[in-house]
Design a protein around this motif. Structure first.
Motif, PDB file in Angstrom:
ATOM      1  N   GLU A 182       0.862  -1.365  -0.087  1.00  0.00           N
ATOM      2  CA  GLU A 182      -0.150  -0.120   0.129  1.00  0.00           C
ATOM      3  C   GLU A 182       0.921   1.463   0.039  1.00  0.00           C
ATOM      4  O   GLU A 182       0.471   2.206  -0.626  1.00  0.00           O
ATOM      5  CB  GLU A 182      -1.012  -0.048   1.070  1.00  0.00           C
ATOM      6  CG  GLU A 182      -2.092  -1.120   1.171  1.00  0.00           C
ATOM      7  CD  GLU A 182      -2.752  -1.413   2.369  1.00  0.00           C
ATOM      8  OE1 GLU A 182      -2.349  -0.674   3.402  1.00  0.00           O
ATOM      9  OE2 GLU A 182      -3.723  -2.152   2.366  1.00  0.00           O
ATOM     10  N   GLN A 183       2.073   1.319   0.479  1.00  0.00           N
ATOM     11  CA  GLN A 183       2.779   2.324   0.727  1.00  0.00           C
ATOM     12  C   GLN A 183       3.772   2.590  -0.661  1.00  0.00           C
ATOM     13  O   GLN A 183       4.614   3.320  -0.580  1.00  0.00           O
ATOM     14  CB  GLN A 183       3.726   2.083   1.805  1.00  0.00           C
ATOM     15  CG  GLN A 183       2.874   2.416   3.259  1.00  0.00           C
ATOM     16  CD  GLN A 183       3.837   1.790   4.443  1.00  0.00           C
ATOM     17  OE1 GLN A 183       5.155   1.426   4.348  1.00  0.00           O
ATOM     18  NE2 GLN A 183       3.071   1.875   5.611  1.00  0.00           N
ATOM     19  N   GLY A 184       3.612   1.671  -1.516  1.00  0.00           N
ATOM     20  CA  GLY A 184       4.295   1.771  -2.812  1.00  0.00           C
ATOM     21  C   GLY A 184       5.286   0.953  -3.368  1.00  0.00           C
ATOM     22  O   GLY A 184       5.879   0.974  -4.505  1.00  0.00           O
ATOM     23  N   ALA A 185       5.772  -0.228  -2.495  1.00  0.00           N
ATOM     24  CA  ALA A 185       6.140  -1.512  -3.040  1.00  0.00           C
ATOM     25  C   ALA A 185       5.880  -2.000  -4.397  1.00  0.00           C
ATOM     26  O   ALA A 185       4.732  -2.162  -4.456  1.00  0.00           O
ATOM     27  CB  ALA A 185       6.638  -2.399  -1.794  1.00  0.00           C
ATOM     28  N   VAL A 186       6.650  -2.554  -5.293  1.00  0.00           N
ATOM     29  CA  VAL A 186       6.390  -3.064  -6.296  1.00  0.00           C
ATOM     30  C   VAL A 186       6.078  -4.558  -6.112  1.00  0.00           C
ATOM     31  O   VAL A 186       5.473  -5.324  -7.048  1.00  0.00           O
ATOM     32  CB  VAL A 186       7.021  -2.684  -7.522  1.00  0.00           C
ATOM     33  CG1 VAL A 186       7.237  -1.390  -7.773  1.00  0.00           C
ATOM     34  CG2 VAL A 186       8.797  -3.484  -7.128  1.00  0.00           C
ATOM     35  N   GLN A 214      -2.662  -9.483  -4.515  1.00  0.00           N
ATOM     36  CA  GLN A 214      -4.054  -8.858  -4.430  1.00  0.00           C
ATOM     37  C   GLN A 214      -3.468  -7.261  -4.790  1.00  0.00           C
ATOM     38  O   GLN A 214      -4.612  -6.463  -5.024  1.00  0.00           O
ATOM     39  CB  GLN A 214      -4.198  -8.690  -2.908  1.00  0.00           C
ATOM     40  CG  GLN A 214      -4.867  -9.848  -2.571  1.00  0.00           C
ATOM     41  CD  GLN A 214      -5.042 -10.218  -0.925  1.00  0.00           C
ATOM     42  OE1 GLN A 214      -5.057  -8.855  -0.331  1.00  0.00           O
ATOM     43  NE2 GLN A 214      -5.616 -11.101  -0.435  1.00  0.00           N
ATOM     44  N   TYR A 215      -2.233  -6.749  -4.754  1.00  0.00           N
ATOM     45  CA  TYR A 215      -1.784  -5.704  -5.212  1.00  0.00           C
ATOM     46  C   TYR A 215      -1.222  -5.379  -6.516  1.00  0.00           C
ATOM     47  O   TYR A 215      -0.664  -4.408  -6.923  1.00  0.00           O
ATOM     48  CB  TYR A 215      -0.764  -4.977  -4.268  1.00  0.00           C
ATOM     49  CG  TYR A 215      -1.665  -4.519  -2.811  1.00  0.00           C
ATOM     50  CD1 TYR A 215      -2.157  -3.539  -2.358  1.00  0.00           C
ATOM     51  CD2 TYR A 215      -1.495  -5.715  -1.963  1.00  0.00           C
ATOM     52  CE1 TYR A 215      -2.887  -3.383  -1.457  1.00  0.00           C
ATOM     53  CE2 TYR A 215      -2.269  -5.639  -0.556  1.00  0.00           C
ATOM     54  CZ  TYR A 215      -2.844  -4.417  -0.215  1.00  0.00           C
ATOM     55  OH  TYR A 215      -3.578  -4.023   0.862  1.00  0.00           O
ATOM     56  N   ASP A 216      -1.443  -6.520  -7.302  1.00  0.00           N
ATOM     57  CA  ASP A 216      -0.758  -6.652  -8.698  1.00  0.00           C
ATOM     58  C   ASP A 216       0.598  -6.584  -8.586  1.00  0.00           C
ATOM     59  O   ASP A 216       1.517  -6.021  -9.481  1.00  0.00           O
ATOM     60  CB  ASP A 216      -1.536  -5.537  -9.765  1.00  0.00           C
ATOM     61  CG  ASP A 216      -1.273  -6.086 -11.162  1.00  0.00           C
ATOM     62  OD1 ASP A 216      -1.240  -7.403 -11.375  1.00  0.00           O
ATOM     63  OD2 ASP A 216      -1.448  -5.304 -11.934  1.00  0.00           O
ATOM     64  N   GLY A 217       1.340  -6.863  -7.629  1.00  0.00           N
ATOM     65  CA  GLY A 217       2.757  -7.049  -7.300  1.00  0.00           C
ATOM     66  C   GLY A 217       3.347  -8.181  -7.938  1.00  0.00           C
ATOM     67  O   GLY A 217       2.509  -9.182  -8.473  1.00  0.00           O
ATOM     68  N   TYR A 218       4.713  -8.479  -7.779  1.00  0.00           N
ATOM     69  CA  TYR A 218       5.496  -9.589  -8.207  1.00  0.00           C
ATOM     70  C   TYR A 218       6.183 -10.303  -7.049  1.00  0.00           C
ATOM     71  O   TYR A 218       6.521  -9.310  -6.328  1.00  0.00           O
ATOM     72  CB  TYR A 218       6.126  -9.474  -9.607  1.00  0.00           C
ATOM     73  CG  TYR A 218       7.269  -8.628  -9.473  1.00  0.00           C
ATOM     74  CD1 TYR A 218       8.498  -9.153  -9.078  1.00  0.00           C
ATOM     75  CD2 TYR A 218       6.979  -7.469  -9.652  1.00  0.00           C
ATOM     76  CE1 TYR A 218       9.862  -8.407  -9.189  1.00  0.00           C
ATOM     77  CE2 TYR A 218       8.275  -6.375  -9.672  1.00  0.00           C
ATOM     78  CZ  TYR A 218       9.454  -6.975  -9.382  1.00  0.00           C
ATOM     79  OH  TYR A 218      10.629  -6.335  -9.217  1.00  0.00           O
ATOM     80  N   ARG A 529       6.825   4.198  -7.067  1.00  0.00           N
ATOM     81  CA  ARG A 529       5.904   3.482  -6.512  1.00  0.00           C
ATOM     82  C   ARG A 529       4.860   2.733  -7.116  1.00  0.00           C
ATOM     83  O   ARG A 529       4.493   3.216  -8.449  1.00  0.00           O
ATOM     84  CB  ARG A 529       5.389   4.496  -5.322  1.00  0.00           C
ATOM     85  CG  ARG A 529       6.262   5.411  -4.682  1.00  0.00           C
ATOM     86  CD  ARG A 529       5.648   5.704  -3.487  1.00  0.00           C
ATOM     87  NE  ARG A 529       6.689   6.727  -2.880  1.00  0.00           N
ATOM     88  CZ  ARG A 529       6.521   7.210  -1.735  1.00  0.00           C
ATOM     89  NH1 ARG A 529       5.639   6.656  -0.565  1.00  0.00           N
ATOM     90  NH2 ARG A 529       7.394   8.393  -1.144  1.00  0.00           N
ATOM     91  N   ARG A 530       4.475   1.452  -6.720  1.00  0.00           N
ATOM     92  CA  ARG A 530       3.632   0.557  -7.547  1.00  0.00           C
ATOM     93  C   ARG A 530       2.517   1.512  -7.879  1.00  0.00           C
ATOM     94  O   ARG A 530       1.920   2.383  -7.480  1.00  0.00           O
ATOM     95  CB  ARG A 530       3.367  -0.254  -6.382  1.00  0.00           C
ATOM     96  CG  ARG A 530       2.004  -1.194  -6.857  1.00  0.00           C
ATOM     97  CD  ARG A 530       1.359  -2.038  -5.832  1.00  0.00           C
ATOM     98  NE  ARG A 530       0.943  -1.171  -4.660  1.00  0.00           N
ATOM     99  CZ  ARG A 530      -0.411  -0.950  -5.080  1.00  0.00           C
ATOM    100  NH1 ARG A 530      -1.136  -0.829  -6.025  1.00  0.00           N
ATOM    101  NH2 ARG A 530      -1.075  -0.136  -3.941  1.00  0.00           N
ATOM    102  N   THR A 531       2.275   1.137  -9.274  1.00  0.00           N
ATOM    103  CA  THR A 531       0.744   1.778  -9.915  1.00  0.00           C
ATOM    104  C   THR A 531      -0.435   0.990  -9.324  1.00  0.00           C
ATOM    105  O   THR A 531      -0.535   0.012  -9.187  1.00  0.00           O
ATOM    106  CB  THR A 531       1.067   1.607 -11.226  1.00  0.00           C
ATOM    107  OG1 THR A 531       2.293   2.167 -11.754  1.00  0.00           O
ATOM    108  CG2 THR A 531      -0.338   2.317 -12.141  1.00  0.00           C
ATOM    109  N   THR A 532      -1.214   2.033  -8.829  1.00  0.00           N
ATOM    110  CA  THR A 532      -2.686   1.283  -8.561  1.00  0.00           C
ATOM    111  C   THR A 532      -3.236   0.480  -9.592  1.00  0.00           C
ATOM    112  O   THR A 532      -3.375   0.843 -10.656  1.00  0.00           O
ATOM    113  CB  THR A 532      -3.362   2.499  -8.122  1.00  0.00           C
ATOM    114  OG1 THR A 532      -2.707   3.460  -7.038  1.00  0.00           O
ATOM    115  CG2 THR A 532      -4.753   2.074  -7.301  1.00  0.00           C
ATOM    116  N   LYS A 533      -3.661  -0.843  -9.006  1.00  0.00           N
ATOM    117  CA  LYS A 533      -4.353  -1.666  -9.892  1.00  0.00           C
ATOM    118  C   LYS A 533      -5.458  -1.196 -10.476  1.00  0.00           C
ATOM    119  O   LYS A 533      -6.521  -0.329  -9.519  1.00  0.00           O
ATOM    120  CB  LYS A 533      -4.522  -2.990  -9.032  1.00  0.00           C
ATOM    121  CG  LYS A 533      -5.030  -4.089 -10.155  1.00  0.00           C
ATOM    122  CD  LYS A 533      -5.076  -5.410  -9.299  1.00  0.00           C
ATOM    123  CE  LYS A 533      -5.745  -6.564 -10.273  1.00  0.00           C
ATOM    124  NZ  LYS A 533      -5.508  -7.814  -9.351  1.00  0.00           N
TER     125      LYS A 533
END
Length: 533
Positions: A182-186, A214-218, A529-533
């Protein structure tokens, strides 16, 4: 326009054939691409004549260990001079957020060999978001993204014990991962040959990967073996992420040690089968055969249980140290990928104690011969006297595997660059020009256009970045001008801190961080930071 780059050979990052064009930059973005013969040429406050240079997107280092270097060293020419405009930090399951005071002290000691002890850093953060905020307040040379380090998360919630997490501890880890995303990790990384992250079983890792998904990360694992059992270790990660429905990015994907000679093709067949079945998989490699890590990482995992102080206590006890030697030299410790260690292939590359500098550049076997003692005696002495801070080069790779893997369509570039030590691996200063000069131009392993795609658009796609990785109108002006005829890594194993040649200009956010081959004082980098899904 702020800037026009005239008559460049544009290698746009798609892998398609290059073309001639004028490229205009305005307010940190690519404003216009005028191909040869398309009409009036643009004007700008500043014009750079490309004169035969290639213009490409900035290179993305998918596996960097610059977690403290970006804060410590505003110059950061090790990466900026290579044309790197974005690094992915938080690798191998060990980094500096999220932490509490206890965990921070432990992780600082555990990865001194990667980043120094941090005595020159003000650790004014504890969460992932606070670390990224610190980067943004300070400004850095190149951009940085961050992976949540699973080993640090386990250290925080469980400690250093080799056991299953309790339900409450697992819930705590899942909250830490969710908060970091939520704070921006990918995504999330693991170091499954490093303690304490390696103590996590697949069921635990799967639950954490479900959160990442859930956050579309890897998920980016340094998996459980790159030696004996390497294919099984890769297969384990493929199955784990398939169960978790999480994207997978394999860190420094190699097939090393004698048992894996010629088996790069077997890894690629395994990945092709999974991808054909719908798996979302990518990987990164560095274009060299030797690897690099810490000397303490070679020990069996039981020797590292309890943390660095417990490891030192075991090494100082003669009976326990003999058990460690037996595992390392005769059985094949899990820390050394299940392969009995060959001391003549382990080169000491860095020490924390300057008094031990005479060991650097020698194999453990050579240093032992000079002292008239067995290699294990030398290694044990070094571990104790250097407070576990020694780094090593492992000369265990195979060139045919390196070339086979780098040609795969899901491959990206990652330096795995450790900037600490008296004699670091040359990949820290040379990975990207070595791809362009040695492997693309000199050997023809891939075309220049395809090589650039591996270093730009493919990693940008893995990071879900909608406006980086291509030379395209509206995209961020993270750009590199290089000479295809002369670009080369200057760094060697003998002189690893030598900067590359043939890369005169590098722009981050439309600003020159390298100009006419020299580092400017510009700090245009920020957290990505991670792009919002």
């Amino acid at each position: 326009m702020d800037l026009v780059i005239r008559d460049a050979r544009v290698i746009d990052g798609t892998g398609d054939a290059s073309y001639r064009a004028d490229v205009s930059v305005q307010d940190g973005r690519i404003a216009e691409i005028r191909r040869e013969g398309d009409g009036p040429r643009p004007t700008a406050e500043r014009t750079v004549e490309a004169e035969g240079l290639a213009l490409s997107p900035g290179f993305i280092d998918m596996h960097a260990h610059s977690d403290l270097a970006v804060l410590r060293d505003p110059d950061h020419s090790a990466k900026a001079a290579q044309g790197v405009t974005l690094e992915v930090l938080g690798q191998d399951g060990l980094s500096y957020a999220p932490v509490d005071d206890r965990t921070l002290a432990q992780v600082r000691q555990a990865i001194t060999g990667w980043n120094g002890d941090g005595s020159d850093i003000d650790f004014d953060w504890r969460t992932v978001g606070e670390y990224l905020d610190r980067i943004d307040r300070q400004g850095i040379a190149v951009n940085a993204a961050y992976l949540i380090p699973q080993g640090t998360v386990r250290m925080y919630a469980v400690g250093w014990d080799d056991r299953d997490a309790t339900p409450a501890e697992l819930d705590h880890m899942k909250r830490l991962v969710a908060e970091g995303m939520e704070q921006g990790a990918v995504g999330m990384s693991s170091g499954l040959t490093y303690t304490p992250g390696m103590y996590a079983k697949d069921a635990e890792l799967t639950e954490l990967c479900r959160v990442v998904a859930q956050y579309d990360g890897y998920y980016c694992p340094h998996h459980r073996s790159y030696g004996a059992g390497a294919l099984d270790a890769y297969r384990e990660m493929v199955e784990l992420t398939r169960t978790a429905e999480c994207s997978l990015h394999l860190a420094h994907a190699t097939m090393n040690f004698g048992v894996n000679k010629g088996k790069g093709k077997d890894l690629l067949a395994l990945l092709d089968e999974a991808i054909a079945g719908g798996a979302d998989i990518s990987l990164d490699t560095y274009p060299y055969t030797p690897g690099a890590t810490t000397l303490v990482a070679m020990l069996p995992s039981w020797a590292n249980e309890g943390g660095p102080d417990a490891t030192l206590a075991r090494l100082k006890d003669d009976e326990t140290a003999e058990r460690i030697r037996h595992h390392v030299e005769e059985i094949g410790a899990d820390g050394c990928h299940g392969v009995p260690i060959e001391w003549d292939r382990i080169e000491i590359s860095g020490v924390s104690d300057p008094g031990l500098a005479s060991c650097v550049g020698k194999t453990v076997a050579q240093a032992a011969t000079e002292r008239g003692e067995a290699p294990w005696v030398t290694a044990r002495r070094l571990l104790i006297n250097d407070n576990l801070g020694s780094t090593i080069l492992q000369h265990v790779g195979h060139e045919d595997n390196v070339r086979a893997i780098m040609q795969h369509p899901v491959h990206t570039g990652g330096s795995d660059g450790i900037l600490q030590g008296y004699k670091p691996h040359p990949r820290a200063y040379g990975t990207f020009p070595h791809y362009l000069g040695h492997y693309a131009r000199d050997l023809g392993v891939m075309s220049l256009e395809e090589t650039v795609a591996h270093l730009t658009s493919r990693p940008a796609a893995r990071l879900r970045l909608p406006d980086r990785g291509l030379v395209r109108e509206g995209y961020r002006a993270d750009l590199v001008l290089f000479d295809p005829e002369t670009v080369a890594a200057g760094s060697t194993f003998e002189a690893p801190r030598t900067l590359p040649v043939g890369i005169p200009h590098v722009l981050v956010d439309g600003k020159f961080v390298i100009e006419d081959g020299s580092r400017t004082d510009v700090l245009a980098g920020r957290s990505v930071r991670r792009t919002t899904k």
